[in-house]
Design a protein around this motif. Structure first.
Motif, PDB file in Angstrom:
ATOM      1  N   ILE A  63       0.866  -1.173   0.000  1.00 35.99           N
ATOM      2  CA  ILE A  63       0.000   0.000   0.000  1.00 35.99           C
ATOM      3  C   ILE A  63       0.902   1.222   0.000  1.00 35.99           C
ATOM      4  CG2 ILE A  63      -1.844   1.251   1.170  1.00 35.99           C
ATOM      5  CD1 ILE A  63      -2.723  -1.340   2.446  1.00 35.99           C
ATOM      6  N   ASP A  64       0.716   2.107  -0.959  1.00 35.14           N
ATOM      7  CA  ASP A  64       1.647   3.221  -1.144  1.00 35.14           C
ATOM      8  C   ASP A  64       1.377   4.344  -0.151  1.00 35.14           C
ATOM      9  OD1 ASP A  64      -0.016   5.475  -3.020  1.00 35.14           O
ATOM     10  OD2 ASP A  64      -0.742   3.402  -3.052  1.00 35.14           O
ATOM     11  N   ALA A  65       2.400   5.160   0.087  1.00 28.31           N
ATOM     12  CA  ALA A  65       2.333   6.223   1.085  1.00 28.31           C
ATOM     13  C   ALA A  65       1.266   7.261   0.743  1.00 28.31           C
ATOM     14  CB  ALA A  65       3.698   6.895   1.209  1.00 28.31           C
ATOM     15  N   ARG A  66       1.140   7.612  -0.514  1.00 28.90           N
ATOM     16  CA  ARG A  66       0.173   8.653  -0.900  1.00 28.90           C
ATOM     17  C   ARG A  66      -1.250   8.197  -0.621  1.00 28.90           C
ATOM     18  NH1 ARG A  66      -1.655  10.770  -6.246  1.00 28.90           N
ATOM     19  NH2 ARG A  66      -2.072  12.998  -5.980  1.00 28.90           N
ATOM     20  N   THR A  67      -1.533   6.922  -0.904  1.00 25.83           N
ATOM     21  CA  THR A  67      -2.857   6.385  -0.594  1.00 25.83           C
ATOM     22  C   THR A  67      -3.119   6.419   0.907  1.00 25.83           C
ATOM     23  OG1 THR A  67      -2.995   4.946  -2.540  1.00 25.83           O
ATOM     24  CG2 THR A  67      -4.278   4.292  -0.611  1.00 25.83           C
ATOM     25  N   MET A  68      -2.127   6.011   1.701  1.00 28.16           N
ATOM     26  CA  MET A  68      -2.309   5.992   3.150  1.00 28.16           C
ATOM     27  C   MET A  68      -2.570   7.391   3.691  1.00 28.16           C
ATOM     28  SD  MET A  68      -2.265   2.891   4.245  1.00 28.16           S
ATOM     29  CE  MET A  68      -2.011   3.109   6.006  1.00 28.16           C
ATOM     30  N   GLN A  69      -1.862   8.378   3.168  1.00 29.89           N
ATOM     31  CA  GLN A  69      -2.026   9.738   3.660  1.00 29.89           C
ATOM     32  C   GLN A  69      -3.420  10.275   3.344  1.00 29.89           C
ATOM     33  OE1 GLN A  69       0.885  12.574   2.288  1.00 29.89           O
ATOM     34  NE2 GLN A  69       0.289  14.093   3.807  1.00 29.89           N
ATOM     35  N   PHE A  70      -3.852  10.120   2.102  1.00 26.14           N
ATOM     36  CA  PHE A  70      -5.182  10.579   1.731  1.00 26.14           C
ATOM     37  C   PHE A  70      -6.269   9.795   2.474  1.00 26.14           C
ATOM     38  CE2 PHE A  70      -3.126  12.776  -1.716  1.00 26.14           C
ATOM     39  CZ  PHE A  70      -3.969  13.842  -1.983  1.00 26.14           C
ATOM     40  N   HIS A  71      -6.073   8.498   2.565  1.00 23.93           N
ATOM     41  CA  HIS A  71      -7.070   7.628   3.169  1.00 23.93           C
ATOM     42  C   HIS A  71      -7.284   7.978   4.642  1.00 23.93           C
ATOM     43  CE1 HIS A  71      -8.593   3.162   3.193  1.00 23.93           C
ATOM     44  NE2 HIS A  71      -9.516   4.017   3.595  1.00 23.93           N
ATOM     45  N   ALA A 214      -9.160   3.203  -1.345  1.00 22.84           N
ATOM     46  CA  ALA A 214      -8.194   2.411  -0.585  1.00 22.84           C
ATOM     47  C   ALA A 214      -7.081   1.851  -1.465  1.00 22.84           C
ATOM     48  CB  ALA A 214      -8.901   1.258   0.126  1.00 22.84           C
ATOM     49  N   TYR A 215      -7.289   1.856  -2.784  1.00 19.65           N
ATOM     50  CA  TYR A 215      -6.300   1.182  -3.628  1.00 19.65           C
ATOM     51  C   TYR A 215      -6.100   1.799  -5.019  1.00 19.65           C
ATOM     52  CZ  TYR A 215     -10.452  -1.010  -5.791  1.00 19.65           C
ATOM     53  OH  TYR A 215     -11.647  -1.232  -6.436  1.00 19.65           O
ATOM     54  N   TYR A 216      -6.942   2.747  -5.440  1.00 15.68           N
ATOM     55  CA  TYR A 216      -6.955   3.125  -6.846  1.00 15.68           C
ATOM     56  C   TYR A 216      -5.681   3.822  -7.299  1.00 15.68           C
ATOM     57  CZ  TYR A 216      -9.333   3.695 -11.285  1.00 15.68           C
ATOM     58  OH  TYR A 216      -9.697   3.576 -12.612  1.00 15.68           O
ATOM     59  N   LEU A 217      -5.034   4.599  -6.454  1.00 11.90           N
ATOM     60  CA  LEU A 217      -3.821   5.299  -6.873  1.00 11.90           C
ATOM     61  C   LEU A 217      -2.723   4.331  -7.300  1.00 11.90           C
ATOM     62  CD1 LEU A 217      -3.518   8.188  -4.244  1.00 11.90           C
ATOM     63  CD2 LEU A 217      -4.348   8.317  -6.603  1.00 11.90           C
ATOM     64  N   LYS A 218      -2.684   3.172  -6.678  1.00 12.39           N
ATOM     65  CA  LYS A 218      -1.638   2.186  -6.993  1.00 12.39           C
ATOM     66  C   LYS A 218      -2.133   1.088  -7.941  1.00 12.39           C
ATOM     67  CE  LYS A 218       1.630  -1.070  -4.851  1.00 12.39           C
ATOM     68  NZ  LYS A 218       2.827  -0.512  -5.534  1.00 12.39           N
ATOM     69  N   TYR A 219      -3.355   0.611  -7.714  1.00 12.26           N
ATOM     70  CA  TYR A 219      -3.829  -0.573  -8.433  1.00 12.26           C
ATOM     71  C   TYR A 219      -4.863  -0.262  -9.503  1.00 12.26           C
ATOM     72  CZ  TYR A 219      -1.516  -3.146  -4.689  1.00 12.26           C
ATOM     73  OH  TYR A 219      -0.577  -3.653  -3.812  1.00 12.26           O
ATOM     74  N   GLN A 220      -5.309   1.005  -9.596  1.00 13.53           N
ATOM     75  CA  GLN A 220      -6.352   1.390 -10.540  1.00 13.53           C
ATOM     76  C   GLN A 220      -7.568   0.452 -10.391  1.00 13.53           C
ATOM     77  OE1 GLN A 220      -2.861   1.228 -12.025  1.00 13.53           O
ATOM     78  NE2 GLN A 220      -2.937   3.132 -10.887  1.00 13.53           N
ATOM     79  N   ASN A 221      -7.986  -0.216 -11.440  1.00 12.79           N
ATOM     80  CA  ASN A 221      -9.170  -1.064 -11.347  1.00 12.79           C
ATOM     81  C   ASN A 221      -8.857  -2.507 -10.982  1.00 12.79           C
ATOM     82  OD1 ASN A 221      -7.889  -1.594 -13.806  1.00 12.79           O
ATOM     83  ND2 ASN A 221      -9.795  -2.188 -14.813  1.00 12.79           N
ATOM     84  N   ARG A 222      -7.630  -2.777 -10.568  1.00 14.92           N
ATOM     85  CA  ARG A 222      -7.222  -4.157 -10.279  1.00 14.92           C
ATOM     86  C   ARG A 222      -7.453  -4.487  -8.796  1.00 14.92           C
ATOM     87  NH1 ARG A 222      -2.875  -1.847 -12.585  1.00 14.92           N
ATOM     88  NH2 ARG A 222      -1.536  -2.322 -10.798  1.00 14.92           N
ATOM     89  N   ALA A 229      -2.358  -8.457  -2.375  1.00 12.30           N
ATOM     90  CA  ALA A 229      -1.226  -7.778  -1.744  1.00 12.30           C
ATOM     91  C   ALA A 229      -1.503  -7.463  -0.275  1.00 12.30           C
ATOM     92  CB  ALA A 229      -0.902  -6.491  -2.509  1.00 12.30           C
ATOM     93  N   TRP A 230      -2.740  -7.189   0.054  1.00 14.48           N
ATOM     94  CA  TRP A 230      -3.113  -6.774   1.414  1.00 14.48           C
ATOM     95  C   TRP A 230      -2.731  -7.806   2.474  1.00 14.48           C
ATOM     96  CZ3 TRP A 230      -7.213  -8.735   4.598  1.00 14.48           C
ATOM     97  CH2 TRP A 230      -7.505  -7.943   5.711  1.00 14.48           C
TER      98      TRP A 230
END
Length: 247
Positions: A63-71, A214-222, A229-230
């Motif tokens: 899980i990338d840092a940018r997602t965690m910060q926004f989330h 929770a995941y779109y910035l890194k995984y898009q629609n995957r 990965a979680w």
């Protein structure tokens, strides 16, 4: 005033903790004071945003840092603010924990019920979510939860398959859960939006957020890749504590 790159970074850094307005509020784009999850559970009248137990980048590469910060800083913070705003209208509700509110939705005044459902659920769900993950986590479960999973599902691999399947099949936004049912048996279920299993009399032992934020910035629609990965982030010690609390 001329805003050069250095000044911009200073201003951007100092803006953390500010509340944004308009559409950002509805999507989670505001920040409140952070306190421990203990204070979240033992509400003294004002719900607060628990801090992350680790740095934003601690769960990378999963899980990338940018997602965690926004989330955390924006989405979760908005749930806290919106919940507090709703509860402020009814002082008699201020002594209740968020769990008590969610377990007794019929007792919530009609004009704030949907707000409490959405934002109280979001607050409770995310407070759990941050704590059941950790840096260098994952692996197979240990302790009593491992025994219980094997008893309920046959083995960990089968439980993981059912859990990911339920998360993948959740249409739109929601969560996937391992719960303790009222009869004491473990089960896998999913809920829509920020609904909590508490609303159905079930105890959420662990859950994964399958909202796109929770995941779109890194995984898009995957979403399936995110679900796989979680498992590398899980804090089985914390999950064991929740299992003990459930029983």
């Amino acid at each position: 005033m001329i805003l050069n790159r250095r000044n911009f970074l200073v201003l951007a850094g100092s803006s953390i903790g500010a509340v944004t307005l308009g559409a950002c509020l509805a999507s989670g784009d505001n920040i409140t004071t952070a306190e421990s999850e203990t204070n979240v559970a033992q509400n003294t009248g004002v719900f607060t945003l628990p801090p992350l137990p680790y740095s934003y980048d601690a769960l990378e590469p999963h899980i990338d840092a940018r997602t965690m910060q926004f989330h955390h800083d924006k989405h979760h913070a908005a749930y806290v603010k919106n919940l507090n705003d709703a509860i402020a209208k009814y002082p008699n509700l201020k002594g209740q924990t968020v769990e008590q509110l969610l377990r007794n939705m019929d007792n919530i005044p009609q004009d704030i019920r949907t707000t409490v459902r959405n934002n109280g659920g979001g607050h409770y769900n995310h407070s759990m979510f941050w704590r059941i993950m950790k840096p260098n986590g994952g692996g197979e479960p240990t302790g009593e939860i491992a025994t219980a999973i094997n008893k309920a599902f046959g083995n960990f691999a089968e439980f993981k398959r059912l859990f990911n399947q339920s998360g993948s099949r959740r249409f739109g936004s929601g969560w996937v859960w391992l719960v303790r049912n009222p009869d004491g048996k473990l089960g896998v279920m999913s809920t829509a939006n920020q609904d909590s299993p508490l609303m159905e009399g079930k105890f959420p032992i662990m859950g994964n957020d399958v909202w796109e934020h929770a995941y779109y910035l890194k995984y898009q629609n995957r979403r399936a890749d995110y679900l796989d990965a979680w498992w590398n982030t899980l804090n089985w010690d914390e999950i064991n504590k929740r299992f003990t609390a459930a029983t």
